[in-house]
Scaffold this motif. Structure first.
Motif, PDB file in Angstrom:
ATOM      1  N   MET A  78     -16.982   4.079  -5.373  1.00  0.00           N
ATOM      2  CA  MET A  78     -16.294   4.525  -6.581  1.00  0.00           C
ATOM      3  C   MET A  78     -15.738   3.348  -7.387  1.00  0.00           C
ATOM      4  N   GLY A  79     -15.745   2.174  -6.780  1.00  0.00           N
ATOM      5  CA  GLY A  79     -15.194   1.004  -7.453  1.00  0.00           C
ATOM      6  C   GLY A  79     -13.712   0.826  -7.247  1.00  0.00           C
ATOM      7  N   CYS A  80     -13.151   1.514  -6.242  1.00  0.00           N
ATOM      8  CA  CYS A  80     -11.705   1.470  -6.031  1.00  0.00           C
ATOM      9  C   CYS A  80     -11.256   0.237  -5.252  1.00  0.00           C
ATOM     10  N   GLY A  81     -12.184  -0.411  -4.546  1.00  0.00           N
ATOM     11  CA  GLY A  81     -11.873  -1.661  -3.866  1.00  0.00           C
ATOM     12  C   GLY A  81     -10.716  -1.542  -2.904  1.00  0.00           C
ATOM     13  N   ASP A  82      -9.697  -2.393  -3.099  1.00  0.00           N
ATOM     14  CA  ASP A  82      -8.546  -2.398  -2.202  1.00  0.00           C
ATOM     15  C   ASP A  82      -7.390  -1.548  -2.721  1.00  0.00           C
ATOM     16  N   PHE A  87      -4.050   7.179  -7.587  1.00  0.00           N
ATOM     17  CA  PHE A  87      -3.253   6.676  -8.701  1.00  0.00           C
ATOM     18  C   PHE A  87      -3.612   5.211  -8.982  1.00  0.00           C
ATOM     19  N   ASP A  88      -3.608   4.391  -7.933  1.00  0.00           N
ATOM     20  CA  ASP A  88      -3.884   2.960  -8.085  1.00  0.00           C
ATOM     21  C   ASP A  88      -5.309   2.708  -8.554  1.00  0.00           C
ATOM     22  N   CYS A  89      -6.254   3.512  -8.038  1.00  0.00           N
ATOM     23  CA  CYS A  89      -7.639   3.340  -8.451  1.00  0.00           C
ATOM     24  C   CYS A  89      -7.825   3.697  -9.917  1.00  0.00           C
ATOM     25  N   MET A  90      -7.146   4.735 -10.370  1.00  0.00           N
ATOM     26  CA  MET A  90      -7.252   5.118 -11.780  1.00  0.00           C
ATOM     27  C   MET A  90      -6.659   4.050 -12.693  1.00  0.00           C
ATOM     28  N   VAL A  91      -5.590   3.415 -12.260  1.00  0.00           N
ATOM     29  CA  VAL A  91      -5.036   2.303 -13.036  1.00  0.00           C
ATOM     30  C   VAL A  91      -6.065   1.184 -13.133  1.00  0.00           C
TER      31      VAL A  91
END
Length: 414
Positions: A78-82, A87-91
Motif C-alpha cells: 500500500m506504500g505505508c512503509g514504516d 492515520f499515519d499512512c494517510m498523512v
C-alpha cells in the motif's frame, strides 16, 4: 443523559433482540445431531449436541483497520512503509493516493472466495472491526486523516455474508480520539487516549446510530444481528460505564424505536465484559435486555504458568460471565503463546512434535467457549510467514484445526 434516554432505559425490559440460537439461524450443522429418538408411528425426533447453534466465527482483522504487525506485506504494497497506523499512512500518502491504496486493499484482503472457504471450514459468523471514520461526516477534516469510501465496501461484505447465511457482528474497533494508547487497532497510534470525553462519546453515539439506521434500512445488512459499542477500552475511566455505556445502549434503542423496529428484529448490543477490567456494563444496564458481552481470551498474556499442561488445564476448566455478565461470546482468541517462548523448542511450530499440543489446545478452547454463545477467532488471515497461530485459514490448511469444528469434542480430552 437526557430524560428521554433515561425513560427509554426504564422501559427497556420490553426490548428483545436477535441471537442466532433464538432463530435456529444456523440450522443443522455437521455432526450436530446426537441421535434420532423414536417418536412412534415410524417418526423420529432429533436430539442435538450441546454445541448446536453455537457461534463459530472469525474476525476479519486488518480488513477495515489494518494492523501492520499482522499484515506486513499488504502494508508495504500500500506504500505505508514504516507508518504505525492508518492515520499515519494517510498523512504520508495524502488523501487521494491513500484512498486508492486502501480501496485496493479492501478489494483484495477479504474476497468472496474467502467467505466460501469459511463456510467450507464450518465458520458461521464474522466479526467485522471498523472505525468511526466510516461515517465520514464525523471526521475532523482539518486534523484527522483516514481513508474514504469504506462504507460501500462494508455494504458489499455484509451482503456477501448474508447471501451465505452468515451471522455478522459489527464492532466499533477504532473510537474517536482512540480508546487506548499506542495501538494500531484504533486506526491512530495515539500517544494518549482521547476517547473518554463527552464530545468524543457524542461522535461515537452518532456512529452507532448511523450504523443502526443502515443495518435496518439496507438489505445488505440483513444478517447483522450484533453491534459492539467499543472494542477493548482502556482501564481506569469511570465514565466509560456511567456515561458512555448507558447512553450508547439508549441511543441505539432510540434509533430503533424511531423506526418502529419490532423487538425480535432489534440488534443485540454488545459490551466488553467485566473480566476485561474496564468496568461492568451490567451496573447501568441491569434490567436491559438484548445485551451480550465480549470476552477476549489470550493466555499468552495471562498470569499463568507458561507450560503446555497449564495452557490445556486452564482452557479446559475456563469459566466466563464474571459479575453476572451473560450471555458471553469469546470475541477474540488465538493459538499464540508467550512471546518470549514462542520459538523455543517446546513451542515452535517448526517441530512436528508440537502439533498435537496445538491441536488439543485449539479443541480445549473451543470446548470451553461453547459453554457460552460461542467464539470468534483472531483472525481469518495474517501475513506471518508459516506461523498459523494467528490465522484460522492457515491453521486449517496446516491440519491443526479440523474442517469441522465439531471435532473439538474428540480432540480436547478435557
Amino acid at each position: 443523559m437526557k430524560a428521554s434516554l433515561l425513560s427509554l432505559l426504564a422501559i427497556s425490559t420490553a426490548v428483545s433482540a436477535w441471537l442466532p440460537h433464538e432463530r435456529n439461524f444456523f440450522g443443522e450443522q455437521p455432526n450436530s445431531v446426537a441421535r434420532n429418538l423414536a417418536a412412534g408411528k415410524g417418526r423420529s425426533v432429533k436430539r442435538y449436541l450441546s454445541t448446536f447453534n453455537k457461534i463459530r466465527g472469525v474476525n476479519l482483522g486488518s480488513l477495515f483497520i489494518v494492523e501492520p504487525w499482522m499484515a506486513g506485506q499488504a502494508w508495504e504494497d500500500m506504500g505505508c512503509g514504516d507508518s504505525k497506523s492508518e492515520f499515519d499512512c494517510m498523512v504520508k500518502l495524502g488523501q487521494e493516493a491513500g484512498n486508492t491504496a486502501f480501496a485496493n486493499h479492501w478489494d483484495t484482503w477479504i474476497t468472496e472466495a474467502d467467505l466460501d472457504s469459511m463456510q467450507d471450514y464450518g465458520i458461521n459468523t464474522v466479526r467485522v472491526p471498523v472505525g468511526y471514520w466510516f461515517v465520514e461526516e464525523l471526521v475532523y477534516a482539518d486534523s484527522e486523516h483516514f481513508p474514504q469510501g469504506g462504507l460501500a465496501k462494508l455494504d458489499r461484505l455484509c451482503d456477501w455474508a448474508a447471501s451465505r447465511d452468515m451471522y455478522v457482528i459489527l464492532d466499533l474497533h477504532g473510537a474517536p480520539g482512540a480508546q487506548v494508547a499506542d495501538q494500531p487497532f484504533t486506526g491512530q497510534y495515539a500517544a494518549e487516549v482521547g476517547f473518554y470525553q463527552t464530545y468524543q462519546f457524542e461522535r461515537a453515539y452518532s456512529f452507532l446510530q448511523a450504523m443502526t439506521d443502515r443495518i435496518h434500512d439496507y438489505s445488505q445488512y440483513r444478517t447483522v444481528g450484533m453491534l459492539e459499542v467499543v472494542n477493548e477500552p482502556a482501564k481506569g475511566h469511570a465514565n466509560l460505564v456511567s456515561e458512555y455505556y448507558a447512553t450508547a445502549y439508549a441511543k441505539i434503542r432510540e434509533s430503533e424505536t424511531n423506526k418502529s423496529i419490532p423487538a425480535d428484529q432489534q440488534l443485540t448490543i454488545q459490551f466488553m465484559d467485566s473480566a476485561w477490567g474496564a468496568g461492568n456494563a451490567k451496573t447501568v444496564l441491569d434490567s436491559s435486555s438484548g445485551v451480550a458481552y465480549d470476552d477476549h481470551r489470550y493466555l499468552k498474556y495471562s498470569n499463568i504458568e507458561q507450560s503446555k499442561s497449564s495452557y490445556l488445564s486452564t482452557s479446559c476448566s475456563d469459566t466466563f460471565g464474571k459479575d453476572a455478565n451473560s450471555p458471553v461470546i469469546i470475541g477474540e482468541w488465538s493459538l499464540s503463546v508467550d512471546s518470549d517462548q514462542e520459538n523455543d523448542a517446546d513451542w515452535t511450530i517448526a517441530d512436528p512434535n508440537n502439533t498435537a499440543f496445538y491441536q488439543q489446545w485449539w479443541a480445549s478452547q473451543v470446548q470451553a467457549y461453547e459453554r457460552g454463545l460461542g467464539w470468534v477467532f483472531w483472525s481469518w488471515k495474517a501475513q506471518l510467514g508459516n506461523d498459523w497461530r494467528w490465522s484460522y485459514s492457515q491453521a486449517v490448511e496446516a491440519s491443526i484445526i479440523p474442517k469441522d469444528p465439531s471435532n473439538a469434542a474428540q480432540l480436547a480430552n478435557c
